[in-house]
Write an enzyme that holds these catalytic residues in place. Structure first.
Site, PDB file in Angstrom:
ATOM      1  N   GLY A  61       0.831  -1.198   0.000  1.00 35.73           N
ATOM      2  CA  GLY A  61       0.000   0.000   0.000  1.00 35.73           C
ATOM      3  C   GLY A  61       0.861   1.241   0.000  1.00 35.73           C
ATOM      4  O   GLY A  61       2.022   1.215   0.428  1.00 35.73           O
TER       5      GLY A  61
ATOM      6  N   GLY B 256      -0.347   9.344   0.881  1.00 39.28           N
ATOM      7  CA  GLY B 256       0.315  10.572   1.292  1.00 39.28           C
ATOM      8  C   GLY B 256       1.000  10.473   2.636  1.00 39.28           C
ATOM      9  O   GLY B 256       1.899  11.255   2.939  1.00 39.28           O
ATOM     10  N   MET B 257       0.564   9.532   3.473  1.00 42.91           N
ATOM     11  CA  MET B 257       1.156   9.414   4.806  1.00 42.91           C
ATOM     12  C   MET B 257       2.178   8.288   4.894  1.00 42.91           C
ATOM     13  O   MET B 257       2.530   7.860   5.986  1.00 42.91           O
ATOM     14  CB  MET B 257       0.052   9.213   5.848  1.00 42.91           C
ATOM     15  CG  MET B 257      -0.839  10.420   5.980  1.00 42.91           C
ATOM     16  SD  MET B 257      -1.967  10.293   7.365  1.00 42.91           S
ATOM     17  CE  MET B 257      -2.849  11.833   7.188  1.00 42.91           C
TER      18      MET B 257
ATOM     19  N   VAL C 282       3.329   1.258   2.918  1.00 46.32           N
ATOM     20  CA  VAL C 282       3.149   0.104   3.799  1.00 46.32           C
ATOM     21  C   VAL C 282       3.748  -1.125   3.136  1.00 46.32           C
ATOM     22  O   VAL C 282       3.515  -1.380   1.950  1.00 46.32           O
ATOM     23  CB  VAL C 282       1.660  -0.138   4.117  1.00 46.32           C
ATOM     24  CG1 VAL C 282       1.505  -1.315   5.081  1.00 46.32           C
ATOM     25  CG2 VAL C 282       1.043   1.115   4.739  1.00 46.32           C
TER      26      VAL C 282
ATOM     27  N   LYS D 134       4.538   0.585   8.272  1.00 49.81           N
ATOM     28  CA  LYS D 134       4.303   1.858   7.572  1.00 49.81           C
ATOM     29  C   LYS D 134       5.569   2.690   7.699  1.00 49.81           C
ATOM     30  O   LYS D 134       6.000   3.032   8.795  1.00 49.81           O
ATOM     31  CB  LYS D 134       3.107   2.601   8.153  1.00 49.81           C
ATOM     32  CG  LYS D 134       2.906   3.976   7.501  1.00 49.81           C
ATOM     33  CD  LYS D 134       1.676   4.688   8.012  1.00 49.81           C
ATOM     34  CE  LYS D 134       0.433   4.201   7.334  1.00 49.81           C
ATOM     35  NZ  LYS D 134       0.318   4.583   5.925  1.00 49.81           N
TER      36      LYS D 134
ATOM     37  N   ASP E  68      -8.374  11.398  10.004  1.00 42.29           N
ATOM     38  CA  ASP E  68      -8.317  11.069   8.572  1.00 42.29           C
ATOM     39  C   ASP E  68      -9.036   9.751   8.305  1.00 42.29           C
ATOM     40  O   ASP E  68      -8.489   8.852   7.670  1.00 42.29           O
ATOM     41  CB  ASP E  68      -6.861  10.986   8.113  1.00 42.29           C
ATOM     42  CG  ASP E  68      -6.738  11.063   6.589  1.00 42.29           C
ATOM     43  OD1 ASP E  68      -5.751  10.528   6.056  1.00 42.29           O
ATOM     44  OD2 ASP E  68      -7.620  11.641   5.937  1.00 42.29           O
TER      45      ASP E  68
END
Length: 548
Positions: free
Chosen positions: A16, A19-20, A23, A38, A132
Site C-alpha cells: 500500500g 500521502g502518509m 506500507v 508503515k 483522517d
C-alpha cells in the site's frame, strides 16, 4: 524504498502507498511473525517538532487496544527512516471493496459503521482523534472483522508551520466542516467523517466532490448533500435520518460521542430486523349457553333468524375475498412497484447511455469512470460494430477512461501485476519517469517522457501508454514554474542570509557558498546565485591573503 530490511524486519513486498507513507508486508527475522510496516515520508523528519510528535504518538498508540483497531506492535528509526510496525490484517481495504462492488447493502454498511464506532470510542477515550477516517484506512479481514488503522498518523503531519498558516490535515472528501476551516479536530469531527464513510458505502460516492480539494472543502462547509435514498431509492427513511445526523454542519448537532452514534445505528438495524408488530389481542369466546332438552322457543327462533340474516348480509363477496387474500395483495403491490420503477427509470436508449457516460466523465476521475465504461460505453461499441454512430462517439470517452485506468494500474500497488495491457518496457519507463517526477527531478522526468513518446510513436500496442506520457508531460510543465520559483526563492534567501552574516561566521558562510556552487552550477535558473557565491569565496580568499 531501496532496502530489504528495516530494524529487525525483512521487507517482503509493498502492499500500500499514500500521502502518509508506504506500507510493506514484513517478517521478523527471528520470530518469523508477519507484520505490516508503515514507513513515513523522509521529508517529515525535517519538519520542526516531528521527532517529539512521533515519540508521543507512538506511546499513545501502544496503549490503544480494541478488537477493531489495528494494533501497534513497535516503532522506531533506522538510518533516519521512521516507521510503525502494526499487526498484519489479511484481507482488503474498504476502498478496494468499494472500487470492486461500487456500493454495499445498507445493513452491511451499518454493521461496518457500528464496528468503527467501537474503534473510535476506544481511541477517543484514550485521548486520540483519528483526523483522517476514509475507506483506505478501514481494513476488512477475511474472517469478517473490521479494523481501523492509521490512528494518530495524521497528527504527525500537524507541524507548527501548518498550524500557524491555518493548514488542514485530512482528505478533503472525508473532512469535517471545522477541519476544512482550519479548526482543531475533535471526536465529533471523526463522527462527521464516519458519516461521509457511511454515505460512500451506501451510494458508492462521498456526499461532496469537486475539481479541486478547495472546491470540496468549500462544499463541506456550506453545501447541502443529496440524501442517500436519492441514489438508492429502497433505503428505509431511518437510514437517511441516521446519515443526516452524522453529517450535521454544526458539531453540536451530531451525536455526543461514538457510543451514542453506535446506539443510533444499532437502533436502525434493530427496527429493520423486527419489522412492525401488530395487535395480538384476541377477543374472548362467547360463553356457551347451558344445554337443555327443550326445543327452541319462539324468542330463540327469532333470535337465530336475525343472527343468520346479519351474518349473510356481512358475508364478503367474491371480489372482497380476493382482495382480502394476503398473497394476492403482495403480488399486486409488487406489480405496482415494478410499474413505478419502470416509469421512474430512464429508458436506456443509446443516446441516454452516451449522455450519462459524458455526465460521469465530467466529474473528477474515479471508480465511477470504470462503471461508465463497463455498463454504458462498451455496450454501445458492441452494438455498433462498424462505429458509424454511437460507437464512434463513445470511443473518445473510452480512450480517456483507458488512460485513467492505466494510470491507476501503474500507481496502485495492488494492481501493478495486472498492468499487462501495455508492453513491460513501456511500463518500466513510465514508472521511472513518475519516480523522477515525485523526487522533484522534473527536467529529467520530462526528458525521459519525451524519449518514451518517440519510442512508442509507431508501436501497435502502446497508444494508452503514449497518451499517459503526454498527459504527465503536460502536468509537469504546469508544475515546473511553481517548483522553479520555490527553489529560486529558497537559494536566494540562503545567499542573502550568508552575505549578511559573513563577518560573524566566515567559516559557515564559506561552506554555504561552496554548497551553492556544488549543487547549482549547472542550473541556468540559479546562475546569479552561483555567481554571487563564487564572488563571495574570492573575496574571502583575498581577505585571508591580506591578513598577516
Amino acid at each position: 524504498m531501496d532496502r530489504e530490511t528495516l530494524g529487525p524486519y525483512q521487507l517482503l513486498e509493498e502492499i500500500g502507498a499514500g500521502g502518509m507513507g508506504t506500507v510493506y508486508l514484513a517478517k521478523h527475522r527471528e520470530t518469523q511473525d508477519l507484520a505490516a510496516i508503515k514507513v513515513l515520508p523522509p521529508q517529515l523528519a525535517r519538519e520542526e517538532g516531528f521527532v517529539m510528535r512521533f515519540t508521543r504518538e507512538a506511546e499513545m498508540l501502544r496503549t490503544l487496544t480494541n478488537p477493531h483497531v489495528v494494533r501497534l506492535l513497535d516503532s522506531g528509526v533506522d538510518d533516519e527512516t521512521y516507521y510503525f510496525v502494526m499487526e498484519y490484517v489479511d484481507g482488503e481495504t474498504l476502498a478496494y471493496r468499494l472500487r470492486r462492488d461500487h456500493r454495499l447493502p445498507w445493513k452491511e454498511a451499518f454493521e461496518i459503521a457500528v464496528q468503527l464506532c467501537s474503534a473510535l470510542k476506544a481511541a477517543h477515550d484514550a485521548g486520540i482523534i483519528h483526523r483522517d477516517l476514509k475507506p483506505s484506512n478501514v481494513l476488512l479481514s477475511k474472517t469478517g472483522d473490521v479494523k481501523l488503522t492509521d490512528f494518530g498518523v495524521a497528527q504527525l503531519f500537524a507541524s507548527e508551520r501548518l498550524t500557524i498558516t491555518g493548514g488542514v490535515i485530512g482528505t478533503a472528501e472525508y473532512m469535517s466542516p471545522e477541519q476544512a476551516q482550519g479548526q482543531r479536530a475533535t471526536k465529533r469531527s471523526d463522527l462527521y467523517s464516519l458519516g461521509v464513510l457511511l454515505y460512500a458505502m451506501l451510494t458508492g460516492r462521498p456526499p461532496f466532490t469537486g475539481q479541486t480539494a478547495m472546491d470540496v472543502m468549500h462544499k463541506q462547509r456550506f453545501a447541502q448533500f443529496d440524501l442517500p435514498s436519492s441514489y438508492v431509492p429502497d433505503l428505509p427513511p431511518t437510514v437517511d435520518d441516521a446519515v443526516k445526523e452524522l453529517l450535521e454542519k454544526s458539531p453540536d448537532k451530531r451525536p455526543a460521542d461514538a457510543f451514542v452514534a453506535s446506539r443510533r445505528l444499532q437502533d436502525v438495524l434493530r427496527r429493520a430486523g423486527l419489522g412492525t408488530v401488530g395487535d395480538d389481542t384476541v377477543a374472548a369466546p362467547l360463553a356457551k349457553p347451558s344445554v337443555r332438552n327443550e326445543g327452541p322457543g319462539a324468542g330463540t327462533f327469532m333470535r337465530d333468524l336475525v343472527r343468520a340474516e346479519i351474518v349473510r348480509s356481512h358475508a364478503p363477496t367474491a371480489w372482497q375475498q380476493l382482495f382480502n387474500n394476503t398473497v394476492v395483495l403482495l403480488v399486486m403491490l409488487a406489480g405496482l412497484g415494478l410499474f413505478v420503477w419502470w416509469m421512474a427509470t430512464p429508458q436506456q436508449t443509446p443516446g441516454w447511455k452516451l449522455r450519462e457516460a459524458q455526465r460521469i466523465l465530467n466529474d473528477p476521475a474515479g471508480p465511477e469512470w470504470l462503471r461508465a465504461r463497463d455498463e454504458l460505453l462498451l455496450p454501445l461499441v458492441q452494438t455498433d460494430a462498424d462505429r458509424q454512430q454511437w460507437g464512434g462517439q463513445a470511443q473518445p470517452l473510452l480512450d480517456e477512461i483507458a488512460i485513467y485506468d492505466l494510470e491507476q494500474r501503474l500507481l496502485s500497488p495492488r494492481r501493478r501485476d495486472k498492468s499487462s495491457a501495455i508492453p513491460e518496457e513501456a511500463r518500466r519507463l513510465l514508472l521511472e519517469s513518475r519516480q523522477l517526477w515525485e523526487r522533484g527531478q522534473l527536467r529529467l522526468a520530462q526528458q525521459q517522457l519525451t524519449y518514451l513518446i518517440n519510442l512508442l510513436e509507431h508501436h501497435p500496442d502502446a497508444d494508452a501508454a503514449s497518451q499517459l506520457a503526454r498527459r504527465w508531460q503536460s502536468q509537469i510543465e504546469e508544475e515546473q514554474p511553481r517548483r522553479d520559483a520555490a527553489r529560486k526563492e529558497f537559494v536566494q534567501a540562503a545567499v542573502k542570509h550568508a552575505l549578511e552574516r559573513a563577518p560573524a561566521d566566515p567559516e559557515g558562510v564559506r561552506r554555504m557558498f561552496a554548497a551553492v556552487i556544488a549543487l547549482y552550477s549547472d542550473e541556468p535558473l540559479l546562475a546569479d546565485e552561483v555567481r554571487l557565491s563564487k564572488e563571495g569565496l574570492r573575496l574571502d580568499e583575498l581577505e585571508k591573503q591580506k591578513s598577516p
